[in-house]
Design a protein around this motif. Structure first.
Motif, PDB file in Angstrom:
ATOM      1  N   MET A   1       0.842  -1.198   0.000  1.00 40.25           N
ATOM      2  CA  MET A   1       0.000   0.000   0.000  1.00 40.25           C
ATOM      3  C   MET A   1       0.877   1.248   0.000  1.00 40.25           C
ATOM      4  O   MET A   1       1.663   1.481   0.923  1.00 40.25           O
ATOM      5  CB  MET A   1      -0.927   0.005   1.207  1.00 40.25           C
ATOM      6  N   ALA A   2       0.747   2.036  -1.052  1.00 39.77           N
ATOM      7  CA  ALA A   2       1.538   3.250  -1.189  1.00 39.77           C
ATOM      8  C   ALA A   2       1.107   4.298  -0.167  1.00 39.77           C
ATOM      9  O   ALA A   2      -0.019   4.262   0.341  1.00 39.77           O
ATOM     10  CB  ALA A   2       1.372   3.807  -2.606  1.00 39.77           C
ATOM     11  N   PRO A   3       1.973   5.278   0.138  1.00 33.66           N
ATOM     12  CA  PRO A   3       1.630   6.291   1.137  1.00 33.66           C
ATOM     13  C   PRO A   3       0.603   7.306   0.656  1.00 33.66           C
ATOM     14  O   PRO A   3      -0.066   7.938   1.473  1.00 33.66           O
ATOM     15  CB  PRO A   3       2.972   6.968   1.426  1.00 33.66           C
ATOM     16  N   SER A   4       0.461   7.484  -0.657  1.00 32.78           N
ATOM     17  CA  SER A   4      -0.420   8.525  -1.204  1.00 32.78           C
ATOM     18  C   SER A   4      -0.009   9.867  -0.623  1.00 32.78           C
ATOM     19  O   SER A   4       1.158  10.163  -0.501  1.00 32.78           O
ATOM     20  CB  SER A   4      -1.887   8.189  -0.966  1.00 32.78           C
ATOM     21  N   GLY A   5      -0.954  10.717  -0.199  1.00 33.06           N
ATOM     22  CA  GLY A   5      -0.618  12.018   0.359  1.00 33.06           C
ATOM     23  C   GLY A   5      -0.513  13.095  -0.699  1.00 33.06           C
ATOM     24  O   GLY A   5      -0.458  12.825  -1.901  1.00 33.06           O
ATOM     25  N   ALA A   6      -0.482  14.342  -0.251  1.00 34.28           N
ATOM     26  CA  ALA A   6      -0.389  15.487  -1.162  1.00 34.28           C
ATOM     27  C   ALA A   6       0.905  15.418  -1.962  1.00 34.28           C
ATOM     28  O   ALA A   6       1.974  15.197  -1.391  1.00 34.28           O
ATOM     29  CB  ALA A   6      -0.442  16.784  -0.368  1.00 34.28           C
ATOM     30  N   LEU A   7       0.817  15.619  -3.273  1.00 33.42           N
ATOM     31  CA  LEU A   7       2.034  15.619  -4.083  1.00 33.42           C
ATOM     32  C   LEU A   7       2.849  16.881  -3.869  1.00 33.42           C
ATOM     33  O   LEU A   7       4.040  16.898  -4.151  1.00 33.42           O
ATOM     34  CB  LEU A   7       1.700  15.437  -5.562  1.00 33.42           C
ATOM     35  N   ASP A   8       2.218  17.950  -3.404  1.00 36.37           N
ATOM     36  CA  ASP A   8       2.952  19.142  -2.974  1.00 36.37           C
ATOM     37  C   ASP A   8       2.587  19.400  -1.514  1.00 36.37           C
ATOM     38  O   ASP A   8       1.632  20.102  -1.218  1.00 36.37           O
ATOM     39  CB  ASP A   8       2.609  20.354  -3.852  1.00 36.37           C
TER      40      ASP A   8
ATOM     41  N   ILE B   1      16.161  -6.450 -12.443  1.00 42.41           N
ATOM     42  CA  ILE B   1      16.799  -7.023 -11.262  1.00 42.41           C
ATOM     43  C   ILE B   1      15.849  -8.049 -10.672  1.00 42.41           C
ATOM     44  O   ILE B   1      14.684  -8.136 -11.068  1.00 42.41           O
ATOM     45  CB  ILE B   1      17.099  -5.949 -10.185  1.00 42.41           C
ATOM     46  N   VAL B   2      16.338  -8.828  -9.726  1.00 43.18           N
ATOM     47  CA  VAL B   2      15.439  -9.671  -8.943  1.00 43.18           C
ATOM     48  C   VAL B   2      14.625  -8.729  -8.056  1.00 43.18           C
ATOM     49  O   VAL B   2      15.155  -7.787  -7.487  1.00 43.18           O
ATOM     50  CB  VAL B   2      16.232 -10.678  -8.091  1.00 43.18           C
ATOM     51  N   ASP B   3      13.329  -8.972  -7.973  1.00 43.43           N
ATOM     52  CA  ASP B   3      12.428  -8.042  -7.272  1.00 43.43           C
ATOM     53  C   ASP B   3      12.963  -7.618  -5.903  1.00 43.43           C
ATOM     54  O   ASP B   3      13.456  -8.443  -5.128  1.00 43.43           O
ATOM     55  CB  ASP B   3      11.059  -8.693  -7.060  1.00 43.43           C
ATOM     56  N   HIS B   4      12.856  -6.310  -5.638  1.00 37.93           N
ATOM     57  CA  HIS B   4      13.129  -5.817  -4.292  1.00 37.93           C
ATOM     58  C   HIS B   4      12.237  -4.620  -4.003  1.00 37.93           C
ATOM     59  O   HIS B   4      11.571  -4.082  -4.896  1.00 37.93           O
ATOM     60  CB  HIS B   4      14.617  -5.502  -4.080  1.00 37.93           C
ATOM     61  N   ALA B   5      12.225  -4.205  -2.741  1.00 36.36           N
ATOM     62  CA  ALA B   5      11.384  -3.078  -2.337  1.00 36.36           C
ATOM     63  C   ALA B   5      11.906  -1.787  -2.946  1.00 36.36           C
ATOM     64  O   ALA B   5      13.113  -1.615  -3.137  1.00 36.36           O
ATOM     65  CB  ALA B   5      11.350  -2.979  -0.821  1.00 36.36           C
ATOM     66  N   TYR B   6      10.978  -0.870  -3.254  1.00 40.49           N
ATOM     67  CA  TYR B   6      11.339   0.439  -3.765  1.00 40.49           C
ATOM     68  C   TYR B   6      11.322   1.456  -2.621  1.00 40.49           C
ATOM     69  O   TYR B   6      10.457   1.393  -1.739  1.00 40.49           O
ATOM     70  CB  TYR B   6      10.367   0.891  -4.851  1.00 40.49           C
ATOM     71  N   ALA B   7      12.252   2.396  -2.669  1.00 37.38           N
ATOM     72  CA  ALA B   7      12.361   3.416  -1.621  1.00 37.38           C
ATOM     73  C   ALA B   7      11.327   4.514  -1.879  1.00 37.38           C
ATOM     74  O   ALA B   7      11.618   5.564  -2.417  1.00 37.38           O
ATOM     75  CB  ALA B   7      13.769   4.007  -1.592  1.00 37.38           C
ATOM     76  N   MET B   8      10.097   4.227  -1.507  1.00 34.33           N
ATOM     77  CA  MET B   8       8.996   5.171  -1.696  1.00 34.33           C
ATOM     78  C   MET B   8       8.991   6.210  -0.579  1.00 34.33           C
ATOM     79  O   MET B   8       9.239   5.870   0.567  1.00 34.33           O
ATOM     80  CB  MET B   8       7.676   4.416  -1.682  1.00 34.33           C
ATOM     81  N   ARG B   9       8.724   7.493  -0.773  1.00 30.42           N
ATOM     82  CA  ARG B   9       8.514   8.168  -2.053  1.00 30.42           C
ATOM     83  C   ARG B   9       9.844   8.713  -2.550  1.00 30.42           C
ATOM     84  O   ARG B   9      10.688   9.072  -1.752  1.00 30.42           O
ATOM     85  CB  ARG B   9       7.536   9.339  -1.845  1.00 30.42           C
TER      86      ARG B   9
ATOM     87  N   GLY C   1       3.610   9.512  -4.899  1.00 32.42           N
ATOM     88  CA  GLY C   1       2.543   9.215  -3.943  1.00 32.42           C
ATOM     89  C   GLY C   1       1.906   7.850  -4.032  1.00 32.42           C
ATOM     90  O   GLY C   1       1.849   7.108  -3.049  1.00 32.42           O
ATOM     91  N   ASP C   2       1.373   7.501  -5.201  1.00 36.73           N
ATOM     92  CA  ASP C   2       0.633   6.246  -5.347  1.00 36.73           C
ATOM     93  C   ASP C   2       1.427   5.188  -6.104  1.00 36.73           C
ATOM     94  O   ASP C   2       0.859   4.260  -6.676  1.00 36.73           O
ATOM     95  CB  ASP C   2      -0.690   6.498  -6.095  1.00 36.73           C
ATOM     96  N   GLY C   3       2.738   5.312  -6.101  1.00 38.51           N
ATOM     97  CA  GLY C   3       3.579   4.405  -6.875  1.00 38.51           C
ATOM     98  C   GLY C   3       3.678   3.007  -6.290  1.00 38.51           C
ATOM     99  O   GLY C   3       3.272   2.748  -5.149  1.00 38.51           O
TER     100      GLY C   3
END
Length: 327
Positions: free
Chosen positions: A27-34, A245-253, A268-270
């Protein structure tokens, strides 16, 4: 309350910092993009920092107030008007029951505007946040963009409306908008010499990349990379392309994902994980600039930054959201 007349291009309820702690569940963090514009709009109307407001992307939003209220508008200048009369940005404004607010399109600079209301937007808190994730259809107002006929309720203001009108953000506290957005970034985790050549990383930090038309709240796609960027022929067990690459977590955001030959800023919703390399991370204090980048018009340039500088920049930004930023 606020009744939507014209929902515009993409108008949603967002707070800050969004829905944290659920990346491991996809679940992405979402939130205001600005978050800066939202934070300053909330400051104008006396809301706690991070309270939910209305994010207007692109413009053309129109609505009618069902009660007296105090509002603050910050972000791209979409020529807001109440009852057909222009109203100022970066200043709190009193509106009355039956008043209609209308926005034109995004201005010469920036792409998103935020409308804050004294008391905030009264929508359910879902997993710690009022933010909308439009790709997951949860949070915010029924998990979606606003539609004509929707009615948003307001929360209870922290103080009386009488003393909230006419508050202004100091000129020096208003962020600078541009057509070329400089984003400070920290290299890694997939960088040179194993994944990217030294020349490739130098290219990333010395070039301006145009924002592509296919950008949205999940990702800002940039123009394709030049030859000689990758340090390997393929992705090995990860796949046939060197970006695999072999799947790994992305450093969101803020991760710069390399999808094939296309750099993609995850915001936000990546996605929270995947099978493509991430060569750098935009610092938290500069994420707001991504949300103001206009697709098919603006450019992004990366600037090398240390972790220590990133921490200090975040502290400096947080200091904006207090009464000292008011004129």
């Amino acid at each position: 309350m606020l009744k939507v007349i014209n929902p515009g291009i993409e108008v949603i309820v967002e707070d800050w910092p969004g829905r944290l702690g659920y990346l491991g569940k996809g679940m992405a963090p979402s939130g205001a993009l600005d978050n800066v514009a939202l934070g300053l709009a909330n400051l104008l109307v006396g809301n706690p920092h991070g309270e939910a407001g209305i994010e207007i992307a692109g413009g053309y939003f129109e609505a009618e107030f069902g009660a007296d209220a105090v509002i603050g508008i910050a972000g791209s200048d979409m020529q807001p008007a109440v009852n057909g009369q222009p109203v100022p940005m970066w200043e709190s404004i009193k509106v009355g029951k039956g008043d209609k607010i209308k926005f034109s399109h995004f201005g010469n600079y920036g792409f998103r505007t935020y409308l804050a209301v004294a008391g905030g937007i009264d929508v359910p808190v879902y997993l710690g946040s009022k933010s909308t994730c439009i790709f997951g259809s949860y949070g915010g107002y029924h998990g979606r963009k606003l539609q004509a006929g929707d009615v948003l309720d307001f929360g209870k203001p922290a103080r009386g409306l009488e003393g909230l009108g006419g508050r202004k953000i100091k000129k020096e506290a208003i962020p600078e908008y541009a057509r070329e957005w400089v984003l400070r970034a920290v290299p890694g985790p997939n960088t040179c010499p194993d994944y990217v050549t030294e020349e490739g990383m130098n290219y990333l930090f010395s070039s301006a990349f145009k924002i592509q038309h296919s950008s949205n709240r999940s990702a800002y796609r940039l123009q394709e990379l030049k030859e000689g960027f990758f340090a390997r022929e393929d992705g090995g067990v990860g796949g046939s392309h060197p970006s695999n690459i072999v799947d790994h977590a992305y450093a969101m955001r803020g991760a710069l994902n390399i999808c094939g030959n296309t750099p993609v800023l995850l915001i936000g919703d990546g996605p929270t994980l995947g099978g493509y390399m991430c060569v750098l991370s935009v610092i938290n204090a500069d994420l707001w600039k991504v949300g103001q980048g206009t697709p098919s018009r603006d450019y992004i340039r990366f600037e090398l930054c240390t972790r220590e500088e990133a921490v200090m920049a975040r502290k400096d930004q947080r200091a904006l959201f207090n009464e000292e930023s008011l004129a």
